[in-house]
Write a protein that holds these residues in place. Structure first.
Motif, PDB file in Angstrom:
ATOM      1  N   ALA A 132     107.161 -21.877 -76.637  1.00 48.88           N
ATOM      2  CA  ALA A 132     106.727 -23.219 -77.012  1.00 48.88           C
ATOM      3  C   ALA A 132     105.292 -23.233 -77.518  1.00 48.88           C
ATOM      4  N   ALA A 133     104.477 -22.317 -77.005  1.00 53.10           N
ATOM      5  CA  ALA A 133     103.066 -22.286 -77.396  1.00 53.10           C
ATOM      6  C   ALA A 133     102.871 -21.870 -78.847  1.00 53.10           C
ATOM      7  N   ARG A 134     103.657 -20.880 -79.317  1.00 51.22           N
ATOM      8  CA  ARG A 134     103.446 -20.356 -80.674  1.00 51.22           C
ATOM      9  C   ARG A 134     104.746 -20.050 -81.413  1.00 51.22           C
ATOM     10  N   GLY A 135     105.886 -20.158 -80.772  1.00 52.72           N
ATOM     11  CA  GLY A 135     107.127 -19.687 -81.363  1.00 52.72           C
ATOM     12  C   GLY A 135     107.586 -20.425 -82.599  1.00 52.72           C
ATOM     13  N   ARG A 136     107.277 -21.705 -82.693  1.00 50.73           N
ATOM     14  CA  ARG A 136     107.758 -22.480 -83.831  1.00 50.73           C
ATOM     15  C   ARG A 136     107.046 -22.130 -85.126  1.00 50.73           C
ATOM     16  N   ALA A 137     105.989 -21.346 -85.014  1.00 50.29           N
ATOM     17  CA  ALA A 137     105.300 -20.875 -86.216  1.00 50.29           C
ATOM     18  C   ALA A 137     105.670 -19.438 -86.548  1.00 50.29           C
ATOM     19  N   ALA A 138     106.607 -18.856 -85.782  1.00 47.48           N
ATOM     20  CA  ALA A 138     106.949 -17.446 -85.947  1.00 47.48           C
ATOM     21  C   ALA A 138     108.281 -17.284 -86.665  1.00 47.48           C
ATOM     22  N   ASP A 139     108.435 -16.159 -87.332  1.00 46.95           N
ATOM     23  CA  ASP A 139     109.709 -15.805 -87.947  1.00 46.95           C
ATOM     24  C   ASP A 139     110.595 -15.059 -86.956  1.00 46.95           C
ATOM     25  N   PHE A 140     109.976 -14.177 -86.161  1.00 45.67           N
ATOM     26  CA  PHE A 140     110.711 -13.384 -85.184  1.00 45.67           C
ATOM     27  C   PHE A 140     110.033 -13.507 -83.829  1.00 45.67           C
ATOM     28  N   VAL A 141     110.823 -13.329 -82.771  1.00 43.47           N
ATOM     29  CA  VAL A 141     110.269 -13.359 -81.422  1.00 43.47           C
ATOM     30  C   VAL A 141     110.913 -12.262 -80.591  1.00 43.47           C
ATOM     31  N   ALA A 142     110.111 -11.635 -79.748  1.00 43.73           N
ATOM     32  CA  ALA A 142     110.596 -10.619 -78.811  1.00 43.73           C
ATOM     33  C   ALA A 142     110.014 -10.928 -77.443  1.00 43.73           C
ATOM     34  N   PHE A 143     110.850 -10.799 -76.417  1.00 43.02           N
ATOM     35  CA  PHE A 143     110.434 -11.037 -75.041  1.00 43.02           C
ATOM     36  C   PHE A 143     110.421  -9.697 -74.312  1.00 43.02           C
ATOM     37  N   LEU A 144     109.259  -9.329 -73.815  1.00 45.72           N
ATOM     38  CA  LEU A 144     109.099  -8.057 -73.105  1.00 45.72           C
ATOM     39  C   LEU A 144     108.786  -8.337 -71.643  1.00 45.72           C
ATOM     40  N   ASP A 145     109.644  -7.883 -70.742  1.00 45.03           N
ATOM     41  CA  ASP A 145     109.363  -8.030 -69.312  1.00 45.03           C
ATOM     42  C   ASP A 145     108.164  -7.172 -68.939  1.00 45.03           C
ATOM     43  N   SER A 146     107.430  -7.618 -67.942  1.00 43.25           N
ATOM     44  CA  SER A 146     106.160  -6.977 -67.601  1.00 43.25           C
ATOM     45  C   SER A 146     106.314  -5.576 -67.030  1.00 43.25           C
ATOM     46  N   ASP A 147     107.531  -5.174 -66.652  1.00 42.52           N
ATOM     47  CA  ASP A 147     107.742  -3.824 -66.119  1.00 42.52           C
ATOM     48  C   ASP A 147     108.432  -2.909 -67.124  1.00 42.52           C
ATOM     49  N   ASP A 148     108.645  -3.390 -68.350  1.00 40.99           N
ATOM     50  CA  ASP A 148     109.327  -2.594 -69.369  1.00 40.99           C
ATOM     51  C   ASP A 148     108.348  -2.070 -70.411  1.00 40.99           C
ATOM     52  N   LEU A 149     108.770  -1.052 -71.159  1.00 37.39           N
ATOM     53  CA  LEU A 149     107.896  -0.399 -72.128  1.00 37.39           C
ATOM     54  C   LEU A 149     108.646  -0.188 -73.440  1.00 37.39           C
ATOM     55  N   TRP A 150     108.000  -0.529 -74.549  1.00 36.72           N
ATOM     56  CA  TRP A 150     108.585  -0.295 -75.866  1.00 36.72           C
ATOM     57  C   TRP A 150     108.170   1.067 -76.405  1.00 36.72           C
ATOM     58  N   PRO A 151     109.059   1.776 -77.101  1.00 40.65           N
ATOM     59  CA  PRO A 151     108.607   2.931 -77.885  1.00 40.65           C
ATOM     60  C   PRO A 151     107.744   2.432 -79.036  1.00 40.65           C
TER      61      PRO A 151
END
Length: 358
Positions: A132-151
């Motif tokens: 809600a804070a910034r998503g409506r201005a974005a084209d894509f969104v990703a949610f990363l849990d605080s215990d997970d890691l992206w390559p």
């Protein structure tokens, strides 16, 4: 600001129009061309949408994980395709999580990161608050849990997947579950998820949130993460997403999902589902509730729905076996009532379930 309904997305897809949108004068305009641009000087790649640089929002909800959230942020900062905005939502932490995030932000002035603090309201509310804070201005969104890691190439590969699949609204990567206590890692391929997301969630469980890049307006069309489901939020969200668009398998290096049990990592808040001893029944009941909601939609494949019911009944049987081991007769009766509601308490159907491949 505007809201796009699931029905609107479905109509656009049936007419062969991509569900990827450009905001222009308050209207949605379908985009037909996406390309990935970069150079040979080591600068970050960019996703180009109709002549402009696409915006990617990353939302990280966190509660009492002062060490792990910093490592999750490190994995975001290491991306070859940098996000436009990162929102960390501190869901009422009582440890030094907020201070750790603020210190991390101060050391990386070139990355657009914002910390939002709120009273403890749960992971779904935290994720929705970040969007809600910034998503409506974005084209894509990703949610990363605080215990997970992206390559390091997660966002880049996901963007390329969405580029080459114009009717896809989410790109889902493979996952590897790594136990911080030292147990062998467990790899989960997401290839079959792309063909039938709901069936794979029933069979293999949820947990796809951190491994997914979504079209932001598609996420908005679902109403966001469910706030009335104690555990199993991904079940509801991803079934709704699968109803309005396709999934592309984001092949390559997997997303790391860290697991642990007390006291192996006692300083970090344990996984949410561990709060619920009856979680396997709760998840099966959520599958069933979603199936019942699906029955109200038009153009439902009745044979496919029967397969979903059989898979759900099998999950109920597994949950019942666990409750028998736990010596919980009330929970066993709870499972039997759900099986009766599904119509799977006849001896013929129970035999079928016992041979069902989950």
């Amino acid at each position: 600001m505007f809201v796009i309904s699931i029905e609107h997305f479905a109509d656009r897809l049936q007419n062969g129009v991509s569900p990827r949108w450009e905001r222009s004068s308050g209207q949605c305009v379908a985009k037909r061309q996406i390309k990935l641009a970069g150079d040979n000087e080591g600068r970050a790649n960019r996703v180009i949408l109709g002549g402009r640089e696409a915006t990617i929002l990353v939302v990280i909800p966190v509660f009492n994980r002062c060490d792990m959230v910093v490592e999750a942020l490190d994995s975001v900062a290491a991306q070859t395709l940098k996000p436009s905005q990162v929102i960390v939502v501190d869901d009422g932490s009582t440890d030094r999580t907020a201070a750790a995030v603020e210190a991390w932000i101060g050391q990386r002035p070139n990355l657009n990161v914002e910390l939002i603090r709120q009273t403890n309201q749960g992971a779904s509310v935290a994720r929705n608050s970040g969007f809600a804070a910034r998503g409506r201005a974005a084209d894509f969104v990703a949610f990363l849990d605080s215990d997970d890691l992206w390559p390091d190439d997660f966002l880049q590969r996901a963007a390329m997947g969405l580029k080459t699949n114009r009717d896809a609204i989410m790109a889902v990567a493979d996952r590897v579950y790594v136990d911080v206590g030292g147990r062998p890692p467990r790899f989960v391929c997401s290839r079959l998820f792309a063909s039938d997301p709901f069936l794979q969630i029933i069979r293999m469980g949820a947990g796809y949130g951190s491994a997914t890049l979504m079209v932001a307006n598609a996420f908005e069309a679902t109403g966001g993460y469910p706030v009335d489901v104690p555990t199993g939020h991904d079940i509801v969200l991803f079934e709704k997403l699968s109803a309005i668009g396709k999934v592309v398998h984001n092949t390559g290096k997997p997303v790391t999902m860290r697991t642990w049990a007390e006291p192996a990592n006692a300083k970090q808040e344990p996984h949410l589902h561990l709060r619920y001893p009856d979680r396997f029944i709760r998840w099966a009941e959520t599958y069933l509730a979603v199936c019942q909601e699906r029955a109200t939609r038009p153009h439902i494949n009745s044979r496919r729905e029967l397969l979903y019911h059989a898979a759900i009944a099998y999950r109920f049987l597994l949950a019942m076996a666990l409750e028998i081991v736990r010596l919980q007769p009330r929970q066993v009766l709870r499972v039997l009532k759900n099986l009766a509601q599904l119509g799977f308490l006849t001896s013929k159907n129970l035999v079928k379930l016992l041979t069902f491949s989950a």
